[in-house]
Design a protein around this motif. Structure first.
Motif, PDB file in Angstrom:
ATOM      1  N   GLY A  72       0.698  -1.272  -0.134  1.00 56.65           N
ATOM      2  CA  GLY A  72      -0.148   0.013  -0.312  1.00 56.65           C
ATOM      3  C   GLY A  72       0.822   1.279   0.128  1.00 56.65           C
ATOM      4  N   ALA A  73       2.169   1.397  -0.007  1.00 59.08           N
ATOM      5  CA  ALA A  73       2.810   2.376  -0.293  1.00 59.08           C
ATOM      6  C   ALA A  73       3.036   3.168  -1.356  1.00 59.08           C
ATOM      7  CB  ALA A  73       4.264   2.220   0.456  1.00 59.08           C
ATOM      8  N   ASP A  74       3.406   4.154  -1.446  1.00 57.72           N
ATOM      9  CA  ASP A  74       3.721   4.914  -2.780  1.00 57.72           C
ATOM     10  C   ASP A  74       5.108   4.371  -3.504  1.00 57.72           C
ATOM     11  OD1 ASP A  74       2.022   8.069  -1.870  1.00 57.72           O
ATOM     12  OD2 ASP A  74       1.177   6.179  -2.976  1.00 57.72           O
ATOM     13  N   PHE A  75       5.371   4.387  -4.452  1.00 60.20           N
ATOM     14  CA  PHE A  75       6.591   4.003  -5.235  1.00 60.20           C
ATOM     15  C   PHE A  75       6.760   4.547  -6.362  1.00 60.20           C
ATOM     16  CE2 PHE A  75       9.138   1.687  -7.939  1.00 60.20           C
ATOM     17  CZ  PHE A  75      10.186   1.061  -7.003  1.00 60.20           C
ATOM     18  N   ASN A  76       7.935   5.545  -6.269  1.00 56.90           N
ATOM     19  CA  ASN A  76       8.462   6.283  -7.421  1.00 56.90           C
ATOM     20  C   ASN A  76       9.648   5.600  -8.115  1.00 56.90           C
ATOM     21  OD1 ASN A  76       9.524   8.131  -8.979  1.00 56.90           O
ATOM     22  ND2 ASN A  76       9.022  10.001  -7.632  1.00 56.90           N
ATOM     23  N   GLY A  77       9.384   5.268  -9.466  1.00 54.75           N
ATOM     24  CA  GLY A  77      10.404   4.440 -10.369  1.00 54.75           C
ATOM     25  C   GLY A  77      11.772   5.314 -10.213  1.00 54.75           C
ATOM     26  N   ALA A  78      11.695   6.566 -10.180  1.00 56.16           N
ATOM     27  CA  ALA A  78      12.945   7.398 -10.226  1.00 56.16           C
ATOM     28  C   ALA A  78      13.993   7.183  -9.006  1.00 56.16           C
ATOM     29  CB  ALA A  78      12.399   8.964 -10.075  1.00 56.16           C
ATOM     30  N   ALA A  79      13.273   6.559  -7.838  1.00 54.40           N
ATOM     31  CA  ALA A  79      14.101   6.248  -6.824  1.00 54.40           C
ATOM     32  C   ALA A  79      15.007   4.913  -7.172  1.00 54.40           C
ATOM     33  CB  ALA A  79      13.206   5.472  -5.599  1.00 54.40           C
ATOM     34  N   LEU A  80      14.816   4.417  -8.403  1.00 49.73           N
ATOM     35  CA  LEU A  80      15.733   3.193  -8.988  1.00 49.73           C
ATOM     36  C   LEU A  80      17.130   3.725  -9.551  1.00 49.73           C
ATOM     37  CD1 LEU A  80      12.939   0.996 -10.218  1.00 49.73           C
ATOM     38  CD2 LEU A  80      14.405   0.723  -8.086  1.00 49.73           C
ATOM     39  N   ALA A  81      16.976   5.258 -10.005  1.00 46.80           N
ATOM     40  CA  ALA A  81      18.031   5.691 -10.642  1.00 46.80           C
ATOM     41  C   ALA A  81      19.391   5.602  -9.915  1.00 46.80           C
ATOM     42  CB  ALA A  81      17.752   7.115 -10.969  1.00 46.80           C
ATOM     43  N   GLY A  82      20.440   5.461 -10.745  1.00 45.01           N
ATOM     44  CA  GLY A  82      21.723   5.285 -10.360  1.00 45.01           C
ATOM     45  C   GLY A  82      22.285   4.095 -10.060  1.00 45.01           C
ATOM     46  N   LYS A  83      21.404   2.924 -10.041  1.00 44.16           N
ATOM     47  CA  LYS A  83      22.060   1.720  -9.834  1.00 44.16           C
ATOM     48  C   LYS A  83      21.229   0.600 -10.874  1.00 44.16           C
ATOM     49  CE  LYS A  83      22.461   1.691  -4.786  1.00 44.16           C
ATOM     50  NZ  LYS A  83      21.925   1.042  -3.578  1.00 44.16           N
ATOM     51  N   PRO A  84      21.651  -0.208 -11.383  1.00 41.20           N
ATOM     52  CA  PRO A  84      21.213  -1.285 -12.030  1.00 41.20           C
ATOM     53  C   PRO A  84      20.013  -1.811 -11.276  1.00 41.20           C
ATOM     54  CG  PRO A  84      23.494  -1.833 -11.771  1.00 41.20           C
ATOM     55  CD  PRO A  84      23.101  -0.840 -10.735  1.00 41.20           C
ATOM     56  N   ALA A  85      18.856  -2.169 -12.122  1.00 41.79           N
ATOM     57  CA  ALA A  85      17.675  -2.808 -11.548  1.00 41.79           C
ATOM     58  C   ALA A  85      17.283  -3.964 -12.361  1.00 41.79           C
ATOM     59  CB  ALA A  85      16.580  -1.721 -11.616  1.00 41.79           C
ATOM     60  N   VAL A  86      16.488  -4.971 -11.563  1.00 42.45           N
ATOM     61  CA  VAL A  86      15.821  -5.888 -12.242  1.00 42.45           C
ATOM     62  C   VAL A  86      14.380  -5.802 -11.928  1.00 42.45           C
ATOM     63  CG1 VAL A  86      15.324  -8.319 -11.828  1.00 42.45           C
ATOM     64  CG2 VAL A  86      17.738  -7.652 -11.794  1.00 42.45           C
ATOM     65  N   LEU A  87      13.438  -5.533 -12.884  1.00 44.04           N
ATOM     66  CA  LEU A  87      12.189  -5.903 -12.751  1.00 44.04           C
ATOM     67  C   LEU A  87      11.636  -6.895 -13.041  1.00 44.04           C
ATOM     68  CD1 LEU A  87      11.356  -2.010 -14.352  1.00 44.04           C
ATOM     69  CD2 LEU A  87      11.629  -2.840 -11.907  1.00 44.04           C
ATOM     70  N   TRP A  88      10.698  -7.653 -12.316  1.00 44.75           N
ATOM     71  CA  TRP A  88      10.266  -8.931 -12.583  1.00 44.75           C
ATOM     72  C   TRP A  88       8.861  -8.960 -12.358  1.00 44.75           C
ATOM     73  CZ3 TRP A  88       9.017 -12.844  -8.130  1.00 44.75           C
ATOM     74  CH2 TRP A  88       8.725 -14.066  -8.617  1.00 44.75           C
ATOM     75  N   PHE A  89       8.096  -9.086 -13.865  1.00 45.42           N
ATOM     76  CA  PHE A  89       6.885  -9.067 -14.185  1.00 45.42           C
ATOM     77  C   PHE A  89       6.153 -10.665 -13.856  1.00 45.42           C
ATOM     78  CE2 PHE A  89       8.778  -5.329 -15.955  1.00 45.42           C
ATOM     79  CZ  PHE A  89       7.724  -4.112 -15.860  1.00 45.42           C
ATOM     80  N   TRP A  90       5.410 -10.633 -12.912  1.00 48.01           N
ATOM     81  CA  TRP A  90       4.825 -11.905 -12.579  1.00 48.01           C
ATOM     82  C   TRP A  90       3.371 -11.767 -12.274  1.00 48.01           C
ATOM     83  CZ3 TRP A  90       2.654 -12.165  -7.548  1.00 48.01           C
ATOM     84  CH2 TRP A  90       3.152 -11.282  -6.735  1.00 48.01           C
ATOM     85  N   ALA A  91       2.609 -12.994 -12.297  1.00 39.89           N
ATOM     86  CA  ALA A  91       1.239 -13.245 -11.948  1.00 39.89           C
ATOM     87  C   ALA A  91       1.295 -14.238 -10.825  1.00 39.89           C
ATOM     88  CB  ALA A  91       0.642 -13.630 -13.313  1.00 39.89           C
ATOM     89  N   PRO A  92       0.417 -14.135  -9.711  1.00 34.57           N
ATOM     90  CA  PRO A  92       0.209 -15.196  -8.746  1.00 34.57           C
ATOM     91  C   PRO A  92       0.083 -16.518  -8.994  1.00 34.57           C
ATOM     92  CG  PRO A  92      -0.831 -13.101  -8.341  1.00 34.57           C
ATOM     93  CD  PRO A  92      -0.404 -13.141  -9.896  1.00 34.57           C
TER      94      PRO A  92
END
Length: 191
Positions: A72-92
Motif C-alpha cells: 500500500g505504499a507509494d513507489f516512485n520509479g525514479a528512486a531506482l536511478a543510479g543503480k542497475p535494476a531487475v524488474l520481475w513481471f509476474w502473476a500469482p
C-alpha cells in the motif's frame, strides 16, 4: 445471434489461453536500444529498498513512473536511478513465476545495495499477489501491485514471467524470460 455469442466466447477463451501460454513460452527479446547487450540487474531488499516517494534528480525516462506497492505504499520509479535494476513481471497463478521465485530472492539477497530488485505483480488481484509473496517467502523484495497493467504497458510487457534488466543509466539491456537460477549471475554482470 447464437453464432455471434459463440464466436465471442471462443475469442475470449483463445485470449485466456494465449496469456496462459505466455507464462512459460521461453521467448526473449533483445534490449530496447540498438547494440545493447543482454544482461541482468541487481536487487533491492528490505531496508535497502528504493525510496517510495519523491523523485531522484535526473531520472531517465524509463524510470519516470509511479505505482503502489502490494503493502500500500507509494513507489516512485525514479528512486531506482543510479543503480542497475531487475524488474520481475509476474502473476500469482503462474507456475513459471513460482519456479523463478527462489532465484529472485537469491538475487535480492546476494546483490543487496548493488542492484535494485523489484517485483511487478499483475494479471490478478492484490490479495492473490500477497498470498504469492508469502508462499514463496519474497517479503524482503519490494513488489508493485499493477492490477491495471500500467507499469507492464510502460515497459512493453505482454506476458508473465518477464524480466526487464536496466543498467545504472536506466537503459533496458534485457527484456524477456530468464530462468530463476540464471538471474543472480545476469544481475551481477550489471554491477
Amino acid at each position: 445471434m447464437v453464432f455471434r455469442r459463440l464466436g465471442a466466447s471462443v475469442a475470449a477463451a483463445l485470449a485466456v489461453l494465449a496469456v496462459a501460454a505466455g507464462c512459460a513460452d521461453g521467448t526473449s527479446t533483445g534490449a530496447a536500444g540498438p547494440g545493447s547487450p543482454s544482461a541482468s540487474a541487481p536487487a533491492v531488499t528490505g531496508a535497502a529498498a528504493p525510496a517510495t516517494s519523491g523523485a531522484t534528480a535526473a531520472a531517465p525516462p524509463t524510470l519516470t513512473f509511479t505505482a503502489r506497492t502490494v503493502g500500500g505504499a507509494d513507489f516512485n520509479g525514479a528512486a531506482l536511478a543510479g543503480k542497475p535494476a531487475v524488474l520481475w513481471f509476474w502473476a500469482p497463478w503462474c507456475p513459471t513465476c513460482a519456479g523463478q521465485a527462489k532465484g529472485v530472492k537469491a538475487t535480492a539477497e546476494q546483490l543487496a545495495g548493488k542492484v535494485n530488485v523489484v517485483g511487478v505483480g499483475g494479471l490478478d488481484d492484490e490479495p492473490a499477489m500477497r498470498r504469492f509473496i508469502t508462499e514463496w517467502k519474497l517479503d524482503a523484495v519490494p513488489h508493485l501491485s499493477d492490477e491495471a497493467g500500467t507499469v507492464w504497458k510502460k515497459f512493453g510487457v505482454t506476458s508473465q514471467s518477464t524480466f526487464v534488466l536496466l543498467d545504472s543509466r536506466g537503459t533496458v539491456v534485457h527484456k524477456g524470460v530468464l530462468r530463476g537460477d540464471d538471474l543472480p549471475g545476469r544481475a551481477a554482470a550489471l554491477t
